[in-house]
Design a protein around this motif. Structure first.
Motif, mmCIF file in Angstrom:
data_model
loop_
_atom_site.group_PDB
_atom_site.id
_atom_site.type_symbol
_atom_site.label_atom_id
_atom_site.label_comp_id
_atom_site.label_asym_id
_atom_site.label_seq_id
_atom_site.Cartn_x
_atom_site.Cartn_y
_atom_site.Cartn_z
ATOM 1 N N TYR A 50 132.840 -11.568 4.939
ATOM 2 C CA TYR A 50 133.963 -11.255 5.627
ATOM 3 C C TYR A 50 135.357 -10.824 4.278
ATOM 4 O O TYR A 50 136.087 -9.942 4.681
ATOM 5 N N ALA A 54 137.657 -7.493 4.501
ATOM 6 C CA ALA A 54 138.972 -7.686 4.726
ATOM 7 C C ALA A 54 139.554 -6.868 3.756
ATOM 8 O O ALA A 54 140.821 -6.491 4.066
ATOM 9 N N ARG A 103 134.599 -16.099 11.578
ATOM 10 C CA ARG A 103 134.483 -14.976 12.442
ATOM 11 C C ARG A 103 133.084 -15.015 13.341
ATOM 12 O O ARG A 103 133.256 -14.303 14.558
ATOM 13 N N LEU A 252 134.105 -6.685 13.574
ATOM 14 C CA LEU A 252 135.542 -7.195 13.186
ATOM 15 C C LEU A 252 136.388 -6.071 13.259
ATOM 16 O O LEU A 252 137.320 -6.376 13.607
ATOM 17 N N ARG A 255 137.481 -5.797 16.873
ATOM 18 C CA ARG A 255 138.316 -7.104 17.156
ATOM 19 C C ARG A 255 139.655 -7.190 16.302
ATOM 20 O O ARG A 255 140.522 -8.053 16.558
ATOM 21 N N GLU A 257 139.946 -7.447 13.233
ATOM 22 C CA GLU A 257 139.941 -8.525 12.041
ATOM 23 C C GLU A 257 139.594 -7.756 10.703
ATOM 24 O O GLU A 257 139.376 -8.743 9.759
#
Length: 269
Positions: A50, A54, A103, A252, A255, A257
């Motif tokens: 993640y 990100a 997540r 991700l 969603r 994220e």
């Protein structure tokens, strides 16, 4: 370097080598390494998948290195007092040690099981930990191994196994990410480190029994159980695992994220 035994097949071999003095290793939980990489305090490391998703503009992924599993991973669990289908509106405590696993468990519960629990982040095991009103806990790494040995939760959901059963794909929990500025300044050094890590991985696979004997006592667990666990952990990043990363990142993105720029993957050979 992650300070869990799941990287022992690489790290135990790394520690035996005579390496350049400026190749300094910092150990930590995945979430801590994520922060250090984001704050430019380390140049590369095994961080949560993640963490790359990100901030994809900041990093590349070192080729052929990961912490992953095809099926059960053995150390990323939702430990629950009730079946996952009954967790709607129930309180779940999430370990703060891994951004990826947080997540993943939300995807599994909300997208696969179609339940909407309530979440809090905190300590999930150890002396003095209070779990009043908590129906389930997400635990990873050595904490998850200890809770499995204790056997105090009737439902033990291996998140790698659920992901594989639902998608047909492996799951990549951690990648070895490297900062773009470091790559621009030191590309050959980055290649040398990647090559050394791959060599350590290959050597560790041949010395698994010896490695298990070294690290099993940290949990503690017997060598046979440690061997079975480490044999299920994979450290490559094959094409199918890149596909698995893409599937996770698409979840991700959908969603909200991770940014759309998380795809396509940027792989440093």
């Amino acid at each position: 370097m992650v300070n869990y035994i799941n990287v022992a097949p690489i790290y135990e071999m790394w520690k035996e080598r005579v390496l350049p003095a400026d190749w300094q290793v910092v150990e930590g939980q995945p979430s801590r390494l994520n922060i250090l990489l984001a704050e430019d305090q380390i140049d590369m490391g095994f961080v949560s998948s993640y963490a790359y998703a990100a901030r994809p503009e900041r990093y590349q992924i070192l080729a052929d290195l990961s912490i992953s599993a095809t099926g059960p991973v053995g150390s990323v669990f939702l430990f629950s007092r009730i079946e996952p289908e009954a967790l709607d509106n129930k309180l779940i405590r999430l370990t703060g040690q891994s951004d990826t696993s947080i997540r993943l468990v939300k995807i599994i519960l909300e997208e696969f099981y179609r339940v909407r629990p309530r979440y809090e982040v905190g300590t999930v095991c150890g002396d003095g930990v209070r779990l009043d009103g908590v129906s389930a806990v997400l635990a990873i790494g050595d904490d998850a191994l200890r809770l499995r040995v204790e056997g105090s939760y009737p439902v033990q959901l291996d998140l790698g196994e659920v992901w594989h059963r639902t998608t047909g794909l492996p799951f990549v929990f951690s990648v070895c990410a490297v900062r773009e500025p470091f790559l621009a300044a030191e590309p050959e050094n980055a290649r040398a480190i990647r090559r050394t890590l791959v060599e350590c991985r290959q050597q560790g696979a041949l010395r698994m029994a010896e490695i298990c004997d070294r690290v099993a006592r940290r949990i503690p667990m017997d060598c046979e159980a440690c061997s079975a666990y480490l044999m299920g952990i994979e450290h490559d990043l094959s094409p199918v695992k890149c596909t698995a990363l893409e599937r996770f990142f698409q979840y991700l993105i959908d969603r909200g994220e991770a940014p759309p720029a998380a795809l396509p993957l940027k792989i440093f050979q």
